[in-house]
Design a protein around this motif. Structure first.
Motif, PDB file in Angstrom:
ATOM      1  N   LEU A  36     -46.467 -52.852 -85.940  1.00  0.00           N
ATOM      2  CA  LEU A  36     -45.812 -54.040 -86.475  1.00  0.00           C
ATOM      3  C   LEU A  36     -45.984 -54.135 -87.986  1.00  0.00           C
ATOM      4  O   LEU A  36     -45.039 -54.423 -88.713  1.00  0.00           O
ATOM      5  CB  LEU A  36     -46.386 -55.304 -85.821  1.00  0.00           C
ATOM      6  CG  LEU A  36     -46.147 -55.467 -84.325  1.00  0.00           C
ATOM      7  CD1 LEU A  36     -46.907 -56.677 -83.798  1.00  0.00           C
ATOM      8  CD2 LEU A  36     -44.651 -55.602 -84.032  1.00  0.00           C
ATOM      9  N   VAL A  67     -51.666 -53.401 -87.227  1.00  0.00           N
ATOM     10  CA  VAL A  67     -51.563 -54.233 -86.038  1.00  0.00           C
ATOM     11  C   VAL A  67     -50.292 -53.809 -85.321  1.00  0.00           C
ATOM     12  O   VAL A  67     -49.295 -53.445 -85.959  1.00  0.00           O
ATOM     13  CB  VAL A  67     -51.520 -55.732 -86.386  1.00  0.00           C
ATOM     14  CG1 VAL A  67     -50.297 -56.085 -87.227  1.00  0.00           C
ATOM     15  CG2 VAL A  67     -51.533 -56.582 -85.116  1.00  0.00           C
ATOM     16  N   VAL A  69     -48.300 -53.420 -81.008  1.00  0.00           N
ATOM     17  CA  VAL A  69     -48.191 -53.827 -79.613  1.00  0.00           C
ATOM     18  C   VAL A  69     -48.407 -52.615 -78.721  1.00  0.00           C
ATOM     19  O   VAL A  69     -47.808 -51.550 -78.956  1.00  0.00           O
ATOM     20  CB  VAL A  69     -46.804 -54.448 -79.331  1.00  0.00           C
ATOM     21  CG1 VAL A  69     -46.657 -54.768 -77.851  1.00  0.00           C
ATOM     22  CG2 VAL A  69     -46.599 -55.697 -80.175  1.00  0.00           C
ATOM     23  N   ARG A  85     -50.973 -57.386 -78.120  1.00  0.00           N
ATOM     24  CA  ARG A  85     -51.094 -57.107 -79.559  1.00  0.00           C
ATOM     25  C   ARG A  85     -52.532 -56.710 -79.876  1.00  0.00           C
ATOM     26  O   ARG A  85     -53.479 -57.364 -79.456  1.00  0.00           O
ATOM     27  CB  ARG A  85     -50.680 -58.329 -80.381  1.00  0.00           C
ATOM     28  CG  ARG A  85     -50.372 -58.013 -81.845  1.00  0.00           C
ATOM     29  CD  ARG A  85     -49.621 -59.156 -82.514  1.00  0.00           C
ATOM     30  NE  ARG A  85     -50.279 -60.435 -82.366  1.00  0.00           N
ATOM     31  CZ  ARG A  85     -50.530 -61.284 -83.373  1.00  0.00           C
ATOM     32  NH1 ARG A  85     -50.175 -60.970 -84.609  1.00  0.00           N
ATOM     33  NH2 ARG A  85     -51.107 -62.435 -83.150  1.00  0.00           N
ATOM     34  N   ASP A 115     -49.344 -61.435 -88.179  1.00  0.00           N
ATOM     35  CA  ASP A 115     -49.390 -59.983 -88.380  1.00  0.00           C
ATOM     36  C   ASP A 115     -50.000 -59.652 -89.732  1.00  0.00           C
ATOM     37  O   ASP A 115     -50.729 -58.661 -89.872  1.00  0.00           O
ATOM     38  CB  ASP A 115     -47.977 -59.388 -88.299  1.00  0.00           C
ATOM     39  CG  ASP A 115     -47.412 -59.393 -86.886  1.00  0.00           C
ATOM     40  OD1 ASP A 115     -48.208 -59.553 -85.935  1.00  0.00           O
ATOM     41  OD2 ASP A 115     -46.188 -59.239 -86.743  1.00  0.00           O
TER      42      ASP A 115
END
Length: 325
Positions: A36, A67, A69, A85, A115
């Motif tokens: 992300l 970061v 998923v 996440r 994020d």
């Protein structure tokens, strides 16, 4: 998938490029993560130059903190789920649309964390807290650091008070004092002005400074060294201004000073898992209560990685430069 890669060592804005490569598959105990956002750290760009303690085999990807998923699970992974996440602060090659990491090294991210925060939570904040722990300081001790307006400098100044540690920060520009004051960080001294040493003495009230942290190198190393008391320790944390230290030998000899290096990856790798967990819990507490802030200067798409690398070294930067696929 698209990934940022290099085929030769050199300046990041010269050698980094976006390429299409095969999407990796997770092995046993591993997880594939869809990226992300990722932070750019100085050590990431030093690695691209080939001047860091870790030198990858070329061609190589880049980046170490992100970061993302969870996208796929390898055999044996049970504590993570697809769609969750997670963040990592020590996985090489995260500047890509997907990366594979050991499941045990991934940290679940709370819903309330953006994020922008999650992408820079692990590496620098944890290194700063681990440094405080490693120095074995006592409540009431005084330390001094340069690069006080850098990521680690800001974090050290924000984390130390919770342990009763007093921090003096040095910056190279007068404007840096106001910049940090706006973030609530005080006891900052600019070495641009004559007589800055007197200002340090005024802030400490004449108390002994038992440790110094140098993240710059060059002549700036001696600025920190000069303020240390007898039997103090100078820690070399980074070398933004050059790999050579300019240290006064007389000060080291007659004050009986100790000069030590600190490499976060090595220190944290040798740390007992129980202690690592305790420090992470302390860090998460500081984040949740708002003790530390993690500002972002700008977010760049992968295609602008060369511009992002240049932006990382702009003087007066107020936060992290980030990359987004």
């Amino acid at each position: 998938m698209r990934a940022i890669r290099q085929h030769t060592f050199g300046e990041p804005w010269d050698v980094l490029q976006v390429e299409d490569i095969a999407t990796p598959e997770p092995g046993p105990g591993q997880v594939r993560v869809r990226t992300l956002m990722s932070a750019i750290h100085n050590h990431d760009l030093w690695t691209v130059r080939g001047t860091y303690g870790f030198k990858p085999t070329l061609p190589a990807q880049a980046g170490t903190e992100a970061v993302g998923v969870v996208d796929a699970l390898g055999d044996g992974v049970e504590h993570l789920t697809i769609g969750q996440r997670v963040a990592t602060g020590g996985t090489f090659g995260v500047w890509a649309e997907y990366f594979v990491a050991p499941a045990a090294g991934l940290i679940p991210v709370a819903e309330g964390a953006t994020d922008e925060v999650a992408a820079q939570l692990v590496a620098m904040p944890f290194s700063a807290l681990a440094l405080l722990d490693w120095l074995e300081l006592s409540e009431g001790d005084w330390i001094i650091q340069n690069a006080a307006n850098g990521a680690v400098g800001r974090l050290l100044a924000q984390l130390a008070p919770s342990r009763g540690i007093n921090v003096i920060g040095l910056v190279r520009r007068d404007a840096g004092v106001e910049e940090l004051a706006a973030q609530g960080i005080e006891r900052i001294v600019s070495t641009e002005s004559d007589g800055w040493q007197d200002r340090v003495a005024e802030l400490t009230g004449g108390a002994k400074i038992v440790a110094g942290v140098d993240s710059v190198g060059g002549d700036a190393s001696n600025d920190v060294l000069s303020q240390l008391a007898e039997d103090a320790t100078l820690v070399i944390f980074g070398a933004m201004g050059g790999s050579t230290l300019a240290l006064n030998s007389g000060s080291i000899i007659f004050k009986n000073l100790v000069v030590k290096g600190f490499w976060g990856s090595r220190v944290m790798g040798s740390m007992a898992p129980e202690r690592r967990g305790e420090l992470l819990g302390e860090l998460l507490t500081r984040v949740s209560e708002g003790t530390i802030s993690l500002p972002v200067e700008a977010v760049y798409p992968f295609d602008e990685v060369q511009a992002a690398a240049k932006a990382n070294f702009v003087a007066g930067r107020k936060g992290k430069v980030m990359l987004r696929p």
